[in-house]
Design a protein around this motif. Sequence first.
Motif, PDB file in Angstrom:
ATOM      1  N   ASN A   7       0.719  -1.511  -0.011  1.00 24.23           N
ATOM      2  CA  ASN A   7       0.053   0.022  -0.091  1.00 24.23           C
ATOM      3  C   ASN A   7       0.932   1.314   0.323  1.00 24.23           C
ATOM      4  OD1 ASN A   7      -1.946   1.349   0.191  1.00 24.23           O
ATOM      5  ND2 ASN A   7      -2.403   1.543   2.102  1.00 24.23           N
ATOM      6  N   CYS A   8       1.853   1.632  -1.290  1.00 29.85           N
ATOM      7  CA  CYS A   8       2.082   2.707  -1.217  1.00 29.85           C
ATOM      8  C   CYS A   8       3.285   2.908  -2.536  1.00 29.85           C
ATOM      9  CB  CYS A   8       3.503   2.194  -0.422  1.00 29.85           C
ATOM     10  SG  CYS A   8       5.066   1.089  -0.806  1.00 29.85           S
ATOM     11  N   ALA A   9       3.296   3.627  -3.125  1.00 28.32           N
ATOM     12  CA  ALA A   9       3.735   4.375  -4.546  1.00 28.32           C
ATOM     13  C   ALA A   9       5.617   4.491  -4.592  1.00 28.32           C
ATOM     14  CB  ALA A   9       3.253   5.564  -4.978  1.00 28.32           C
ATOM     15  N   VAL A  10       6.373   4.079  -4.882  1.00 25.35           N
ATOM     16  CA  VAL A  10       7.939   3.824  -4.629  1.00 25.35           C
ATOM     17  C   VAL A  10       8.188   4.229  -6.045  1.00 25.35           C
ATOM     18  CG1 VAL A  10       9.877   2.138  -4.393  1.00 25.35           C
ATOM     19  CG2 VAL A  10       7.401   2.326  -3.602  1.00 25.35           C
ATOM     20  N   LYS A  11       8.979   5.512  -6.281  1.00 22.33           N
ATOM     21  CA  LYS A  11      10.185   6.069  -7.238  1.00 22.33           C
ATOM     22  C   LYS A  11      12.174   5.838  -7.211  1.00 22.33           C
ATOM     23  CE  LYS A  11      11.307  10.172  -9.975  1.00 22.33           C
ATOM     24  NZ  LYS A  11      12.239   9.723  -9.567  1.00 22.33           N
ATOM     25  N   PRO A  12      12.222   4.763  -7.955  1.00 28.68           N
ATOM     26  CA  PRO A  12      13.725   4.161  -7.621  1.00 28.68           C
ATOM     27  C   PRO A  12      14.056   6.520  -8.104  1.00 28.68           C
ATOM     28  CG  PRO A  12      12.564   2.782  -8.735  1.00 28.68           C
ATOM     29  CD  PRO A  12      11.735   3.178  -8.856  1.00 28.68           C
ATOM     30  N   LYS A  13      15.712   6.011  -7.869  1.00 32.16           N
ATOM     31  CA  LYS A  13      16.425   7.641  -8.116  1.00 32.16           C
ATOM     32  C   LYS A  13      16.559   7.545  -9.381  1.00 32.16           C
ATOM     33  CE  LYS A  13      20.378  10.319  -6.825  1.00 32.16           C
ATOM     34  NZ  LYS A  13      21.169  10.087  -6.196  1.00 32.16           N
ATOM     35  N   ARG A  14      16.298   6.555 -10.330  1.00 25.89           N
ATOM     36  CA  ARG A  14      16.467   6.947 -11.964  1.00 25.89           C
ATOM     37  C   ARG A  14      15.446   6.157 -12.686  1.00 25.89           C
ATOM     38  NH1 ARG A  14      21.711   5.329  -9.563  1.00 25.89           N
ATOM     39  NH2 ARG A  14      23.571   5.962  -9.837  1.00 25.89           N
ATOM     40  N   GLU A  15      14.934   6.411 -12.028  1.00 21.75           N
ATOM     41  CA  GLU A  15      13.554   6.483 -13.247  1.00 21.75           C
ATOM     42  C   GLU A  15      12.049   7.482 -13.014  1.00 21.75           C
ATOM     43  OE1 GLU A  15      11.589   3.628 -14.442  1.00 21.75           O
ATOM     44  OE2 GLU A  15      14.049   2.124 -14.268  1.00 21.75           O
ATOM     45  N   ARG A  16      11.788   7.889 -13.710  1.00 20.57           N
ATOM     46  CA  ARG A  16      10.743   8.475 -13.852  1.00 20.57           C
ATOM     47  C   ARG A  16       9.373   8.573 -13.061  1.00 20.57           C
ATOM     48  NH1 ARG A  16      12.544  12.974 -17.514  1.00 20.57           N
ATOM     49  NH2 ARG A  16      14.036  12.483 -17.881  1.00 20.57           N
ATOM     50  N   ARG A  17       8.908   7.590 -13.257  1.00 24.54           N
ATOM     51  CA  ARG A  17       7.708   6.971 -12.552  1.00 24.54           C
ATOM     52  C   ARG A  17       7.630   6.378 -11.197  1.00 24.54           C
ATOM     53  NH1 ARG A  17       5.487   2.437 -14.472  1.00 24.54           N
ATOM     54  NH2 ARG A  17       7.135   1.063 -14.277  1.00 24.54           N
ATOM     55  N   PHE A  18       6.589   6.489 -10.836  1.00 25.09           N
ATOM     56  CA  PHE A  18       6.208   6.149  -9.220  1.00 25.09           C
ATOM     57  C   PHE A  18       5.561   4.200  -9.647  1.00 25.09           C
ATOM     58  CE2 PHE A  18       5.992   9.909  -7.552  1.00 25.09           C
ATOM     59  CZ  PHE A  18       6.574   9.746  -6.834  1.00 25.09           C
ATOM     60  N   PHE A  19       6.071   3.122  -8.991  1.00 24.01           N
ATOM     61  CA  PHE A  19       5.842   2.390  -9.079  1.00 24.01           C
ATOM     62  C   PHE A  19       4.648   2.385  -8.139  1.00 24.01           C
ATOM     63  CE2 PHE A  19       9.546   2.029 -11.112  1.00 24.01           C
ATOM     64  CZ  PHE A  19       9.340   1.299 -12.206  1.00 24.01           C
ATOM     65  N   VAL A  20       3.723   1.484  -7.939  1.00 19.42           N
ATOM     66  CA  VAL A  20       2.512   1.152  -7.306  1.00 19.42           C
ATOM     67  C   VAL A  20       2.351   0.008  -7.210  1.00 19.42           C
ATOM     68  CG1 VAL A  20       1.613   3.189  -7.086  1.00 19.42           C
ATOM     69  CG2 VAL A  20       0.987   1.727  -8.850  1.00 19.42           C
ATOM     70  N   ALA A  21       1.325  -0.726  -5.880  1.00 20.31           N
ATOM     71  CA  ALA A  21       1.002  -1.796  -5.817  1.00 20.31           C
ATOM     72  C   ALA A  21       2.257  -3.170  -6.066  1.00 20.31           C
ATOM     73  CB  ALA A  21      -0.768  -1.598  -5.838  1.00 20.31           C
ATOM     74  N   ASP A  22       1.271  -4.112  -7.139  1.00 15.01           N
ATOM     75  CA  ASP A  22       1.503  -5.151  -7.972  1.00 15.01           C
ATOM     76  C   ASP A  22       3.363  -4.481  -8.499  1.00 15.01           C
ATOM     77  OD1 ASP A  22       0.165  -4.239  -9.640  1.00 15.01           O
ATOM     78  OD2 ASP A  22       0.570  -6.228 -10.893  1.00 15.01           O
ATOM     79  N   GLN A  23       3.634  -3.758  -9.452  1.00 13.03           N
ATOM     80  CA  GLN A  23       4.782  -3.051 -10.133  1.00 13.03           C
ATOM     81  C   GLN A  23       6.248  -3.119  -8.700  1.00 13.03           C
ATOM     82  OE1 GLN A  23       3.041   0.702 -11.177  1.00 13.03           O
ATOM     83  NE2 GLN A  23       2.066  -0.012 -13.652  1.00 13.03           N
ATOM     84  N   ILE A  24       5.284  -2.885  -8.049  1.00 16.65           N
ATOM     85  CA  ILE A  24       6.846  -2.643  -6.863  1.00 16.65           C
ATOM     86  C   ILE A  24       7.640  -4.210  -6.801  1.00 16.65           C
ATOM     87  CG2 ILE A  24       7.632  -2.403  -4.241  1.00 16.65           C
ATOM     88  CD1 ILE A  24       4.936  -0.530  -4.179  1.00 16.65           C
ATOM     89  N   LYS A  25       7.345  -4.785  -7.534  1.00 18.30           N
ATOM     90  CA  LYS A  25       8.501  -6.795  -7.260  1.00 18.30           C
ATOM     91  C   LYS A  25       9.155  -5.676  -8.432  1.00 18.30           C
ATOM     92  CE  LYS A  25       5.293  -9.029  -9.636  1.00 18.30           C
ATOM     93  NZ  LYS A  25       3.842  -8.439  -9.934  1.00 18.30           N
ATOM     94  N   ASP A  26       8.713  -5.258  -9.704  1.00 17.83           N
ATOM     95  CA  ASP A  26       9.975  -4.920 -11.047  1.00 17.83           C
ATOM     96  C   ASP A  26      10.425  -4.085 -10.430  1.00 17.83           C
ATOM     97  OD1 ASP A  26       7.651  -6.589 -11.684  1.00 17.83           O
ATOM     98  OD2 ASP A  26       5.919  -5.064 -13.038  1.00 17.83           O
ATOM     99  N   ILE A  27      10.843  -3.529  -9.677  1.00 21.68           N
ATOM    100  CA  ILE A  27      12.133  -2.726  -8.948  1.00 21.68           C
ATOM    101  C   ILE A  27      13.253  -2.947  -8.490  1.00 21.68           C
ATOM    102  CG2 ILE A  27      12.833  -0.772  -7.784  1.00 21.68           C
ATOM    103  CD1 ILE A  27      10.028   0.011  -7.509  1.00 21.68           C
ATOM    104  N   ILE A  28      14.344  -3.229  -9.472  1.00 25.53           N
ATOM    105  CA  ILE A  28      15.516  -3.903  -8.665  1.00 25.53           C
ATOM    106  C   ILE A  28      16.449  -3.454  -8.072  1.00 25.53           C
ATOM    107  CG2 ILE A  28      17.975  -4.312 -10.246  1.00 25.53           C
ATOM    108  CD1 ILE A  28      15.962  -4.187 -12.833  1.00 25.53           C
ATOM    109  N   ASP A  29      16.694  -2.086  -8.244  1.00 23.59           N
ATOM    110  CA  ASP A  29      17.638  -1.632  -6.732  1.00 23.59           C
ATOM    111  C   ASP A  29      17.140  -0.494  -6.097  1.00 23.59           C
ATOM    112  OD1 ASP A  29      19.926  -0.365  -5.752  1.00 23.59           O
ATOM    113  OD2 ASP A  29      19.797   0.899  -6.973  1.00 23.59           O
ATOM    114  N   PHE A  30      16.993  -1.533  -4.928  1.00 28.19           N
ATOM    115  CA  PHE A  30      15.579  -0.534  -4.177  1.00 28.19           C
ATOM    116  C   PHE A  30      16.965   0.634  -2.534  1.00 28.19           C
ATOM    117  CE2 PHE A  30      12.928  -3.683  -4.788  1.00 28.19           C
ATOM    118  CZ  PHE A  30      11.749  -3.040  -4.730  1.00 28.19           C
ATOM    119  N   SER A  31      18.194   0.232  -3.087  1.00 30.58           N
ATOM    120  CA  SER A  31      18.719   1.682  -2.045  1.00 30.58           C
ATOM    121  C   SER A  31      18.343   2.632  -2.091  1.00 30.58           C
ATOM    122  CB  SER A  31      20.770   1.456  -2.600  1.00 30.58           C
ATOM    123  OG  SER A  31      20.370   1.793  -3.997  1.00 30.58           O
TER     124      SER A  31
END
Length: 93
Positions: A7-31
């Motif tokens: 239940n959140c939106a996540v934006k990696p530093k080098r990406e332009r878009r936010f990932f939400v819900a099930d898309q978060i599992k597609d993020i490679i670098d969480f640092s």
Amino acid sequence: PTSIVENCAVKPKRERRFFVADQIKDIIDFSQVFYRRPCERGYITNWDVEMEIWDRVFKHVLSKDTRQSHLLVTEPVANLPSIARRMDEIVFE
């Protein structure tokens, strides 16, 4: 449950878009990520993020027609009337 999503939106530093819900599992670098959470202390405070999450969950994760489905929403015991009204507006839109 048929599906569990964050239940959140996540934006990696080098990406332009936010990932939400099930898309978060597609993020490679969480640092170096920026989190947007719709809830604080059990109350929804950021309705824009929550609407993005609900939209993604109902349309893509569950693949349900919301007009033909039932919804059960729980809220805190001492929920503020303004928060309850806002949730009703969003759910019934």
